[in-house]
Design a protein around this motif. Structure first.
Motif, PDB file in Angstrom:
ATOM      1  N   PHE A 145      -9.054  -6.120  -7.634  1.00 15.58           N
ATOM      2  CA  PHE A 145      -9.406  -6.746  -8.848  1.00 15.58           C
ATOM      3  C   PHE A 145      -8.117  -7.315  -9.316  1.00 15.58           C
ATOM      4  CE2 PHE A 145     -13.911  -5.769  -6.934  1.00 15.58           C
ATOM      5  CZ  PHE A 145     -14.111  -6.980  -7.217  1.00 15.58           C
ATOM      6  N   ARG A 146      -7.426  -6.101 -10.233  1.00 17.69           N
ATOM      7  CA  ARG A 146      -6.660  -6.523 -10.662  1.00 17.69           C
ATOM      8  C   ARG A 146      -5.319  -7.906 -10.327  1.00 17.69           C
ATOM      9  NH1 ARG A 146      -5.972  -2.343 -15.293  1.00 17.69           N
ATOM     10  NH2 ARG A 146      -4.081  -2.494 -15.390  1.00 17.69           N
ATOM     11  N   GLY A 184       1.149  -1.334  -0.560  1.00 17.92           N
ATOM     12  CA  GLY A 184      -0.050  -0.392  -0.151  1.00 17.92           C
ATOM     13  C   GLY A 184       0.724   1.350  -0.051  1.00 17.92           C
ATOM     14  N   GLY A 185       0.039   2.417  -0.092  1.00 21.49           N
ATOM     15  CA  GLY A 185       0.589   3.342   0.020  1.00 21.49           C
ATOM     16  C   GLY A 185       1.361   4.116  -1.390  1.00 21.49           C
ATOM     17  N   GLU A 186       1.772   5.064  -0.974  1.00 24.39           N
ATOM     18  CA  GLU A 186       2.411   5.395  -2.978  1.00 24.39           C
ATOM     19  C   GLU A 186       3.443   6.792  -2.423  1.00 24.39           C
ATOM     20  OE1 GLU A 186      -1.012   7.611  -3.436  1.00 24.39           O
ATOM     21  OE2 GLU A 186      -0.651   9.525  -3.626  1.00 24.39           O
ATOM     22  N   SER A 188      -1.081   1.940  -8.697  1.00 23.80           N
ATOM     23  CA  SER A 188      -1.788   0.304  -8.022  1.00 23.80           C
ATOM     24  C   SER A 188      -1.287  -0.755  -9.164  1.00 23.80           C
ATOM     25  CB  SER A 188      -3.624   0.111  -9.284  1.00 23.80           C
ATOM     26  OG  SER A 188      -4.312  -0.836  -8.099  1.00 23.80           O
ATOM     27  N   ASP A 189      -1.497   0.036 -10.585  1.00 24.30           N
ATOM     28  CA  ASP A 189       0.070  -0.347 -11.682  1.00 24.30           C
ATOM     29  C   ASP A 189       1.521  -0.533 -10.808  1.00 24.30           C
ATOM     30  OD1 ASP A 189      -2.148  -1.209 -13.090  1.00 24.30           O
ATOM     31  OD2 ASP A 189      -1.341   0.000 -14.460  1.00 24.30           O
ATOM     32  N   GLN A 190       1.969  -0.065 -10.749  1.00 19.94           N
ATOM     33  CA  GLN A 190       3.584   0.015 -10.318  1.00 19.94           C
ATOM     34  C   GLN A 190       3.457  -0.733  -9.167  1.00 19.94           C
ATOM     35  OE1 GLN A 190       5.311   1.029 -12.040  1.00 19.94           O
ATOM     36  NE2 GLN A 190       7.467   2.175 -10.931  1.00 19.94           N
ATOM     37  N   THR A 191       2.779  -1.140  -8.092  1.00 22.67           N
ATOM     38  CA  THR A 191       2.666  -2.216  -6.973  1.00 22.67           C
ATOM     39  C   THR A 191       2.446  -3.418  -7.339  1.00 22.67           C
ATOM     40  OG1 THR A 191       1.680  -0.607  -5.471  1.00 22.67           O
ATOM     41  CG2 THR A 191       1.465  -2.305  -4.837  1.00 22.67           C
ATOM     42  N   ILE A 192       1.865  -3.597  -8.488  1.00 24.11           N
ATOM     43  CA  ILE A 192       0.859  -4.567  -8.421  1.00 24.11           C
ATOM     44  C   ILE A 192       2.735  -5.518  -9.757  1.00 24.11           C
ATOM     45  CG2 ILE A 192      -0.149  -6.234 -10.335  1.00 24.11           C
ATOM     46  CD1 ILE A 192      -2.889  -4.160 -10.018  1.00 24.11           C
ATOM     47  N   ASP A 193       2.493  -4.020 -10.613  1.00 23.57           N
ATOM     48  CA  ASP A 193       4.326  -5.026 -11.476  1.00 23.57           C
ATOM     49  C   ASP A 193       5.766  -5.008  -9.978  1.00 23.57           C
ATOM     50  OD1 ASP A 193       6.065  -5.017 -13.570  1.00 23.57           O
ATOM     51  OD2 ASP A 193       6.969  -3.167 -12.786  1.00 23.57           O
ATOM     52  N   PHE A 194       5.416  -4.509  -9.288  1.00 22.51           N
ATOM     53  CA  PHE A 194       6.483  -4.210  -7.735  1.00 22.51           C
ATOM     54  C   PHE A 194       6.071  -6.068  -7.576  1.00 22.51           C
ATOM     55  CE2 PHE A 194       8.023  -4.765  -4.193  1.00 22.51           C
ATOM     56  CZ  PHE A 194       9.597  -4.012  -4.144  1.00 22.51           C
ATOM     57  N   MET A 195       4.991  -5.908  -7.316  1.00 26.72           N
ATOM     58  CA  MET A 195       4.667  -7.398  -6.562  1.00 26.72           C
ATOM     59  C   MET A 195       4.914  -8.969  -8.011  1.00 26.72           C
ATOM     60  SD  MET A 195       0.872  -9.136  -5.707  1.00 26.72           S
ATOM     61  CE  MET A 195       0.440  -9.204  -7.684  1.00 26.72           C
ATOM     62  N   LEU A 201      -7.141  10.224 -11.030  1.00 33.50           N
ATOM     63  CA  LEU A 201      -7.782   9.386 -12.201  1.00 33.50           C
ATOM     64  C   LEU A 201      -6.458   8.520 -11.936  1.00 33.50           C
ATOM     65  CD1 LEU A 201     -11.336   9.195 -13.081  1.00 33.50           C
ATOM     66  CD2 LEU A 201     -10.402   8.210 -11.682  1.00 33.50           C
ATOM     67  N   ASP A 202      -5.230   9.073 -13.008  1.00 28.99           N
ATOM     68  CA  ASP A 202      -4.391   8.459 -13.969  1.00 28.99           C
ATOM     69  C   ASP A 202      -3.284   8.065 -12.254  1.00 28.99           C
ATOM     70  OD1 ASP A 202      -4.986   6.944 -16.621  1.00 28.99           O
ATOM     71  OD2 ASP A 202      -5.026   9.532 -17.514  1.00 28.99           O
ATOM     72  N   TRP A 203      -2.800   9.226 -11.575  1.00 31.51           N
ATOM     73  CA  TRP A 203      -2.028   8.652 -10.476  1.00 31.51           C
ATOM     74  C   TRP A 203      -2.484   7.487  -9.087  1.00 31.51           C
ATOM     75  CZ3 TRP A 203       2.493   9.019  -8.830  1.00 31.51           C
ATOM     76  CH2 TRP A 203       3.088   9.160  -7.756  1.00 31.51           C
ATOM     77  N   HIS A 204      -3.789   7.528  -9.266  1.00 34.44           N
ATOM     78  CA  HIS A 204      -4.622   6.404  -8.645  1.00 34.44           C
ATOM     79  C   HIS A 204      -3.978   4.899  -9.699  1.00 34.44           C
ATOM     80  CE1 HIS A 204      -6.050   7.774  -4.544  1.00 34.44           C
ATOM     81  NE2 HIS A 204      -7.352   8.352  -6.052  1.00 34.44           N
ATOM     82  N   ARG A 205      -4.720   5.068 -10.621  1.00 31.91           N
ATOM     83  CA  ARG A 205      -3.961   4.299 -11.645  1.00 31.91           C
ATOM     84  C   ARG A 205      -2.787   3.378 -11.896  1.00 31.91           C
ATOM     85  NH1 ARG A 205      -7.746   6.728 -15.265  1.00 31.91           N
ATOM     86  NH2 ARG A 205     -10.017   5.443 -14.934  1.00 31.91           N
ATOM     87  N   PHE A 206      -1.540   4.736 -11.641  1.00 32.96           N
ATOM     88  CA  PHE A 206      -0.468   4.416 -12.244  1.00 32.96           C
ATOM     89  C   PHE A 206      -0.331   3.988 -10.463  1.00 32.96           C
ATOM     90  CE2 PHE A 206       3.021   5.856 -10.304  1.00 32.96           C
ATOM     91  CZ  PHE A 206       4.669   5.633 -11.267  1.00 32.96           C
TER      92      PHE A 206
END
Ligand code: GLA
Ligand code: ZN
Length: 671
Positions: A256-257, A151-153, A219-226, A212-217
């Motif tokens: 969900f992603r 979590g977090g940014e 989220s995506d960056q965290t998922i990519d890290f994972m 919105l795109d910052w949220h998506r980024f």
């Protein structure tokens, strides 16, 4: 999972006890006494696994995994990225986060690394690889626990640059970005991607597309890290399933992603039991069990819960007798294949030294908590056969992360609270009151599996969502949409030409205006002359009242007060083979309870229970090919007596009697 047993155990931090080897001996004995079969290891052990850069010490870990294995206890082995050693932050400050005020963090706390930092990614990749190389084939290691509560940014320069790259990939040209974000507003037009900065109170907060795109980024960056964490394990040959422990109410990552990249969904459950009546807390917790199960529509894990009192909540209350077992069983009832705790042994020092644990500082087995845990272990051992069984739901409620971000970021119509989650939960609760299983899904899901779909406050429509709804209703689905839906596109830009976008003919109406009410105001919604059998004469509503113009839809209820008294508040439209309902205002719970009872009939949703379920009793069903497992739990304060159908009683009393917090599990063979 699917091994014919339910996982039972929890987070175990033996790295805190290496200088006291006696503790391990006590723990092993206690685990056996309490029926523990699984522990999560190494979540915060990096400083002991790599005490100095490049110096890896895994022997102690191997010894513990072996000792556990000898006793039949499996390990969920963690990657240690949730907290890093001091030396790393000192030598490579880029691993530390920068906050939205552009201040760099000092070393400390946890869950606070930069997700972009190539150095951190490299270090995490390396230790994950080495752990997997060493333990990936150990028969005692059953699963991987990827990091902890992502979590977090971070707003550091590396993240800014990665965000710009992400945007370039998405929009190609700066003109396309300007157009999508509607930056002509207040002259905020960008000339170049290099000008884009993450949202900050010091800078940009008025362009919703950016937010919105910052949220998506993030989220995506965290998922990519994972994903990179998981790749490292796979490269080293580890084949076990992976999980990541998720958090309730958490908005930072589109779960969900994320769930698409893990094998097993899991979450950490810390309800404030005994703050409200238990049945209310149970109902709210049930929602999150169902969210997490729906992420993969497969059995999940309750990876953490507290066997006693937590220490971080405003008031850390003890669990009353029966609560530990009831909370664990509830997760299983909702489709979990394991119920685990934080933590097995209470730490001596640090922030969590007073957090409830299976083994107390006292060390003995004659504590109330230990007895609760041991009894719960016995109970779960008796229910091993439900492991791997599925939860089949024909009703779904939408809960969409992107929609949530948009509602949180948008301005108006009620900055004092739109209550999206509450709106979703009202639909959820009304369905659960009927004793039917419910999936909680987002706009990306296929709707055709369901007979009934509720879409509460779907303010933002992702591309193509309206088409999905149209097809669903046309083919015979029962669909409910509420106020403040279909208002904006995926960039939070308003749809032109009338809303709910693309669904005006499906719903038989057009929304015209929306009135926001002060906290102390309310309106009523009343029956029309025709009336709707099964509904009461009137209900109250608060916060938001939408005014719509019917165009083909039938008005079932109308507003009772204000200048819009007599205008429609509940409408029904026949479209194709299905029916679409529109709820115009933020109605009280009772409205949804009554309406969904009627609609469930229409949709042919059937609870396996022929009679009315007493208030406070939760009913859920898990199914295998051969049998249905019916879970009944009495979270109400009163004792209830139910007439049980024929079938095997796996636990609880055959005469159908359940006292407060008691449960019955029935096995009904499929005919
Ligand atoms: C979270 C964390 C754990 C622990 C517990 C305490 O869920 O994942 O490490 O801090 O909270 O309740
Ligand atoms: Zn960063």
């Amino acid at each position: 999972m699917k091994d014919g047993y339910l996982m039972y155990g929890g987070d175990y931090n033996p790295e805190q006890w290496l200088s006291m080897p006696k503790a391990l001996e006590t723990d092993l004995a206690r685990f056996e006494e309490a029926g523990i079969n699984t522990v999560s290891l190494g979540i915060f052990a990096w400083a002991k696994l790599e005490p100095r850069e490049g110096e890896f010490c895994f022997d102690w870990m191997e010894n513990i995994i072996n000792r556990l294995y000898e006793r039949g206890i499996s390990v969920i082995l963690a990657t240690p990225s949730g907290a890093r050693p001091h030396w790393m932050a000192d030598k490579y400050p880029e691993v530390l986060r920068v906050n939205e005020m552009r201040q760099k963090a000092l070393f400390g706390a946890r869950h606070n690394h930069c997700m972009t930092s190539p150095l951190y990614r490299e270090k995490v990749g390396q230790i994950n690889y080495l752990l997997a190389e060493r333990f990936g084939n150990h028969p005692g290691v059953k699963m991987w626990h990827i990091s902890n509560e992502y979590g977090g940014e971070c707003h550091c320069e590396l993240c800014q640059q990665a965000f710009r790259e992400w945007l370039k990939k998405k929009y190609q040209t700066i003109d396309a970005l300007n157009d999508a974000w509607c930056t002509a507003f207040w002259s905020h037009t960008y000339d170049d991607f290099e000008q884009v900065e993450s949202p900050s109170p010091l800078g940009e907060t008025s362009i919703m597309g950016l937010i919105l795109d910052w949220h998506r980024f993030v989220s995506d960056q965290t998922i990519d890290f994972m994903e990179k964490e998981i790749d490292a394990l796979r490269k080293a040959g580890a084949g076990q399933p992976v999980t990541a422990n998720l958090m309730y109410h958490f908005g930072g990552i589109d779960y969900f992603r994320l769930a698409q990249k893990i094998d097993v969904a899991s979450w950490d459950s810390y309800p404030t039991w005994h703050k409200k009546p238990e049945w209310e807390t149970a109902r709210d917790t049930a929602f999150w069990h169902d969210v997490i199960r729906s992420l993969k529509r497969k059995p999940f894990l309750m990876l953490e819960s507290c066997p006693g009192a937590t220490n971080w909540q405003g008031v850390s209350k003890l669990k009353k007798p029966g609560m530990v077992a009831a909370a664990s069983l509830q997760s299983i009832a909702h489709g979990a294949d394991g119920a685990l705790y934080f933590q097995m042994r209470k730490s001596r020092g640090g922030e969590e030294k007073f957090h409830g644990a299976v083994i107390d500082h006292y060390d003995g087995n004659d504590t109330r908590t230990f007895r609760d845990v041991a009894e719960t272990g016995e109970m779960l051992a008796r229910l091993g056969e439900v492991s791997g069984t599925e939860t089949c739901a024909r009703a779904a409620v939408l809960y969409d992360w992107e929609n949530r971000w948009a509602l949180e970021g948008s301005k108006g119509p009620r900055n004092d609270g739109l209550y999206y989650e509450e709106c979703v939960e009202k639909s959820y609760r009304a369905l659960r009151r009927l004793g039917v299983n419910v999936d909680v899904i987002d706009q990306t899901f296929d709707l055709s599996d369901y007979r009934f779909v509720a879409a509460p406050m779907e303010y933002l429509f992702r591309p193509g969502f309206e088409k999905k709804v149209r097809d669903y209703v046309e083919k015979g689905g029962i669909f409910v949409m509420t106020y403040w839906s279909g208002v904006v596109d995926e960039n939070d830009c308003c749809f032109l030409g009338g809303t709910p976008y693309g669904l005006m003919d499906v719903l038989g109406l057009r929304s015209e205006e929306i009135d926001a009410l002060y906290d102390w105001e309310e309106n009523t919604v009343c029956q029309t002359e025709e009336g709707l059998a099964g509904m009461k004469e009137s209900y109250t509503c608060k916060y938001l009242c939408q005014l719509v113009k019917p165009d083909g839809a039938q008005t079932l209820m109308v507003y009772g007060k204000d200048f819009y008294a007599g205008l429609p508040a509940l409408l029904k439209n026949d479209f194709g083979k299905g029916h679409a309902y529109y709820v115009c205002a933020d109605m009280e719970q009772g409205f949804y309870d009554d309406l969904y009872r009627i609609l469930a009939g229409e949709a042919g949703l059937r609870s396996p229970w022929p009679e009315e379920i007493p208030e406070g009793v939760e009913l859920t069903v898990r199914s295998s090919r051969e049998a249905d497992y019916v879970f009944l739990q009495n979270f109400g304060r009163e004792t209830v007596e139910l007439k049980l159908p024929e079938g095997e009683v796996l636990m609880g009393s055959r005469d159908g009697r359940m006292e407060h917090l008691e449960a019955i599990v029935l096995k009904l063979e499929r005919g």
